[in-house]
Design a protein around this motif. Structure first.
Motif, PDB file in Angstrom:
ATOM      1  N   LEU A  67       0.843  -1.183   0.000  1.00  0.00           N
ATOM      2  CA  LEU A  67       0.000   0.000   0.000  1.00  0.00           C
ATOM      3  C   LEU A  67       0.882   1.238   0.000  1.00  0.00           C
ATOM      4  O   LEU A  67       1.988   1.227   0.550  1.00  0.00           O
ATOM      5  N   ASP A  68       0.400   2.289  -0.611  1.00  0.00           N
ATOM      6  CA  ASP A  68       1.185   3.518  -0.584  1.00  0.00           C
ATOM      7  C   ASP A  68       1.069   4.138   0.820  1.00  0.00           C
ATOM      8  O   ASP A  68       0.208   3.763   1.611  1.00  0.00           O
ATOM      9  N   PRO A  69       1.914   5.072   1.187  1.00  0.00           N
ATOM     10  CA  PRO A  69       1.942   5.625   2.552  1.00  0.00           C
ATOM     11  C   PRO A  69       0.617   6.247   2.998  1.00  0.00           C
ATOM     12  O   PRO A  69       0.240   6.131   4.165  1.00  0.00           O
ATOM     13  N   GLN A  70      -0.099   6.885   2.109  1.00  0.00           N
ATOM     14  CA  GLN A  70      -1.376   7.489   2.481  1.00  0.00           C
ATOM     15  C   GLN A  70      -2.387   6.406   2.852  1.00  0.00           C
ATOM     16  O   GLN A  70      -3.122   6.531   3.841  1.00  0.00           O
ATOM     17  N   GLN A  71      -2.430   5.341   2.109  1.00  0.00           N
ATOM     18  CA  GLN A  71      -3.340   4.238   2.423  1.00  0.00           C
ATOM     19  C   GLN A  71      -2.948   3.567   3.738  1.00  0.00           C
ATOM     20  O   GLN A  71      -3.796   3.153   4.519  1.00  0.00           O
ATOM     21  N   GLU A  72      -1.648   3.480   3.997  1.00  0.00           N
ATOM     22  CA  GLU A  72      -1.176   2.913   5.265  1.00  0.00           C
ATOM     23  C   GLU A  72      -1.651   3.757   6.450  1.00  0.00           C
ATOM     24  O   GLU A  72      -2.072   3.222   7.468  1.00  0.00           O
ATOM     25  N   ARG A  73      -1.578   5.094   6.332  1.00  0.00           N
ATOM     26  CA  ARG A  73      -2.029   5.981   7.403  1.00  0.00           C
ATOM     27  C   ARG A  73      -3.526   5.816   7.654  1.00  0.00           C
ATOM     28  O   ARG A  73      -3.967   5.745   8.805  1.00  0.00           O
ATOM     29  N   VAL A  74      -4.310   5.751   6.583  1.00  0.00           N
ATOM     30  CA  VAL A  74      -5.758   5.570   6.726  1.00  0.00           C
ATOM     31  C   VAL A  74      -6.054   4.231   7.382  1.00  0.00           C
ATOM     32  O   VAL A  74      -6.899   4.140   8.283  1.00  0.00           O
ATOM     33  N   LEU A  75      -5.362   3.188   6.961  1.00  0.00           N
ATOM     34  CA  LEU A  75      -5.577   1.862   7.550  1.00  0.00           C
ATOM     35  C   LEU A  75      -5.178   1.843   9.028  1.00  0.00           C
ATOM     36  O   LEU A  75      -5.872   1.248   9.854  1.00  0.00           O
ATOM     37  N   ARG A  76      -4.086   2.537   9.371  1.00  0.00           N
ATOM     38  CA  ARG A  76      -3.655   2.604  10.767  1.00  0.00           C
ATOM     39  C   ARG A  76      -4.685   3.350  11.621  1.00  0.00           C
ATOM     40  O   ARG A  76      -5.006   2.944  12.732  1.00  0.00           O
ATOM     41  N   LYS A  77      -5.230   4.470  11.089  1.00  0.00           N
ATOM     42  CA  LYS A  77      -6.269   5.202  11.806  1.00  0.00           C
ATOM     43  C   LYS A  77      -7.506   4.343  11.987  1.00  0.00           C
ATOM     44  O   LYS A  77      -8.123   4.330  13.057  1.00  0.00           O
ATOM     45  N   ARG A  84      -7.699   1.099  12.141  1.00  0.00           N
ATOM     46  CA  ARG A  84      -7.423   0.083  13.170  1.00  0.00           C
ATOM     47  C   ARG A  84      -7.472   0.698  14.570  1.00  0.00           C
ATOM     48  O   ARG A  84      -7.962   0.085  15.519  1.00  0.00           O
ATOM     49  N   GLY A  85      -6.965   1.918  14.706  1.00  0.00           N
ATOM     50  CA  GLY A  85      -7.010   2.609  15.999  1.00  0.00           C
ATOM     51  C   GLY A  85      -8.446   2.891  16.434  1.00  0.00           C
ATOM     52  O   GLY A  85      -8.810   2.684  17.597  1.00  0.00           O
ATOM     53  N   PHE A  86      -9.275   3.361  15.501  1.00  0.00           N
ATOM     54  CA  PHE A  86     -10.688   3.609  15.818  1.00  0.00           C
ATOM     55  C   PHE A  86     -11.398   2.318  16.207  1.00  0.00           C
ATOM     56  O   PHE A  86     -12.196   2.292  17.136  1.00  0.00           O
ATOM     57  N   ALA A  87     -11.102   1.239  15.493  1.00  0.00           N
ATOM     58  CA  ALA A  87     -11.734  -0.048  15.802  1.00  0.00           C
ATOM     59  C   ALA A  87     -11.299  -0.540  17.181  1.00  0.00           C
ATOM     60  O   ALA A  87     -12.111  -1.057  17.959  1.00  0.00           O
ATOM     61  N   ALA A  88     -10.024  -0.369  17.515  1.00  0.00           N
ATOM     62  CA  ALA A  88      -9.538  -0.787  18.831  1.00  0.00           C
ATOM     63  C   ALA A  88     -10.183   0.045  19.934  1.00  0.00           C
ATOM     64  O   ALA A  88     -10.622  -0.490  20.958  1.00  0.00           O
ATOM     65  N   PHE A  89     -10.258   1.364  19.719  1.00  0.00           N
ATOM     66  CA  PHE A  89     -10.895   2.238  20.701  1.00  0.00           C
ATOM     67  C   PHE A  89     -12.367   1.863  20.883  1.00  0.00           C
ATOM     68  O   PHE A  89     -12.863   1.798  22.007  1.00  0.00           O
ATOM     69  N   SER A  90     -13.056   1.604  19.796  1.00  0.00           N
ATOM     70  CA  SER A  90     -14.463   1.219  19.869  1.00  0.00           C
ATOM     71  C   SER A  90     -14.626  -0.099  20.632  1.00  0.00           C
ATOM     72  O   SER A  90     -15.529  -0.243  21.446  1.00  0.00           O
ATOM     73  N   GLY A  91     -13.743  -1.048  20.377  1.00  0.00           N
ATOM     74  CA  GLY A  91     -13.811  -2.332  21.088  1.00  0.00           C
ATOM     75  C   GLY A  91     -13.554  -2.177  22.574  1.00  0.00           C
ATOM     76  O   GLY A  91     -14.240  -2.787  23.406  1.00  0.00           O
ATOM     77  N   ILE A  92     -12.591  -1.345  22.930  1.00  0.00           N
ATOM     78  CA  ILE A  92     -12.291  -1.114  24.353  1.00  0.00           C
ATOM     79  C   ILE A  92     -13.461  -0.407  25.028  1.00  0.00           C
ATOM     80  O   ILE A  92     -13.868  -0.776  26.137  1.00  0.00           O
ATOM     81  N   LEU A  93     -14.031   0.573  24.354  1.00  0.00           N
ATOM     82  CA  LEU A  93     -15.174   1.290  24.908  1.00  0.00           C
ATOM     83  C   LEU A  93     -16.366   0.355  25.108  1.00  0.00           C
ATOM     84  O   LEU A  93     -17.042   0.397  26.138  1.00  0.00           O
ATOM     85  N   MET A  94     -16.615  -0.512  24.136  1.00  0.00           N
ATOM     86  CA  MET A  94     -17.709  -1.470  24.268  1.00  0.00           C
ATOM     87  C   MET A  94     -17.423  -2.458  25.402  1.00  0.00           C
ATOM     88  O   MET A  94     -18.325  -2.839  26.148  1.00  0.00           O
ATOM     89  N   GLY A  95     -16.160  -2.844  25.562  1.00  0.00           N
ATOM     90  CA  GLY A  95     -15.793  -3.738  26.666  1.00  0.00           C
ATOM     91  C   GLY A  95     -16.076  -3.099  28.022  1.00  0.00           C
ATOM     92  O   GLY A  95     -16.615  -3.753  28.922  1.00  0.00           O
ATOM     93  N   PHE A  96     -15.724  -1.815  28.179  1.00  0.00           N
ATOM     94  CA  PHE A  96     -16.030  -1.110  29.425  1.00  0.00           C
ATOM     95  C   PHE A  96     -17.536  -1.005  29.652  1.00  0.00           C
ATOM     96  O   PHE A  96     -18.015  -1.088  30.786  1.00  0.00           O
ATOM     97  N   GLY A  97     -18.290  -0.822  28.576  1.00  0.00           N
ATOM     98  CA  GLY A  97     -19.752  -0.772  28.692  1.00  0.00           C
ATOM     99  C   GLY A  97     -20.310  -2.086  29.216  1.00  0.00           C
ATOM    100  O   GLY A  97     -21.181  -2.105  30.088  1.00  0.00           O
ATOM    101  N   PHE A  98     -19.817  -3.195  28.661  1.00  0.00           N
ATOM    102  CA  PHE A  98     -20.275  -4.501  29.141  1.00  0.00           C
ATOM    103  C   PHE A  98     -19.860  -4.726  30.591  1.00  0.00           C
ATOM    104  O   PHE A  98     -20.631  -5.289  31.379  1.00  0.00           O
ATOM    105  N   LEU A  99     -18.653  -4.308  30.952  1.00  0.00           N
ATOM    106  CA  LEU A  99     -18.226  -4.451  32.348  1.00  0.00           C
ATOM    107  C   LEU A  99     -19.137  -3.654  33.278  1.00  0.00           C
ATOM    108  O   LEU A  99     -19.508  -4.142  34.355  1.00  0.00           O
ATOM    109  N   ALA A 100     -19.504  -2.445  32.880  1.00  0.00           N
ATOM    110  CA  ALA A 100     -20.401  -1.632  33.713  1.00  0.00           C
ATOM    111  C   ALA A 100     -21.767  -2.292  33.825  1.00  0.00           C
ATOM    112  O   ALA A 100     -22.361  -2.339  34.910  1.00  0.00           O
ATOM    113  N   LEU A 101     -22.281  -2.804  32.716  1.00  0.00           N
ATOM    114  CA  LEU A 101     -23.589  -3.458  32.732  1.00  0.00           C
ATOM    115  C   LEU A 101     -23.576  -4.682  33.638  1.00  0.00           C
ATOM    116  O   LEU A 101     -24.439  -4.834  34.504  1.00  0.00           O
ATOM    117  N   PHE A 102     -22.611  -5.564  33.444  1.00  0.00           N
ATOM    118  CA  PHE A 102     -22.565  -6.774  34.262  1.00  0.00           C
ATOM    119  C   PHE A 102     -22.213  -6.454  35.712  1.00  0.00           C
ATOM    120  O   PHE A 102     -22.642  -7.159  36.633  1.00  0.00           O
TER     121      PHE A 102
END
Length: 112
Positions: free
Chosen positions: A10-20, A22-40
């Motif tokens: 991938l060219d560098p611009q596509q790599e940056r978009v893919l990295r962002k 992945r970061g958003f997906a990781a943040f969303s997963g962590i946030l959802m995990g905290f939500g489930f922990l609060a619920l349970f």
């Protein structure tokens, strides 16, 4: 047609978009995990502490002053609050639910 074994870079611009992404997906997963922990955690707390039970039946007689007219009554935190009018004066008397013993009197007055 390229073979699946060939690594497409991938060219560098596509790599940056893919990295962002992945970061958003990781943040969303962590946030959802905290939500489930609060619920349970809230469900577990309710199970361990217990749901608030409905109040048991209250029976008995509370003695009020002669000529008093009951305006309202309510039960809260082990106390019975009875608002009454007596000789043109409005007051709230507090009683213990279990023993029906007087716990206090609140009088009301108009501002001068």
């Amino acid at each position: 047609m390229p073979s699946p074994d060939t690594d497409d870079k991938l060219d560098p611009q596509q790599e940056r978009v893919l990295r962002k992404l992945r970061g958003f997906a990781a943040f969303s997963g962590i946030l959802m995990g905290f939500g489930f922990l609060a619920l349970f955690g809230a469900i577990g707390y309710r199970v361990m502490v217990g749901w608030k039970s409905t109040p048991k039946e209250i029976t008995g007689t509370i003695m009020l002053p002669q000529g008093a007219q009951v305006l309202s009554s309510t039960v809260s935190d082990g106390l019975l609050a009875v608002t009454l009018s007596r000789q043109g004066v409005v007051e709230t008397r507090l009683f213990d639910i279990e023993t029906r013993a007087p716990r206090g009197v609140l009088s009301y007055a108009h501002e001068p």
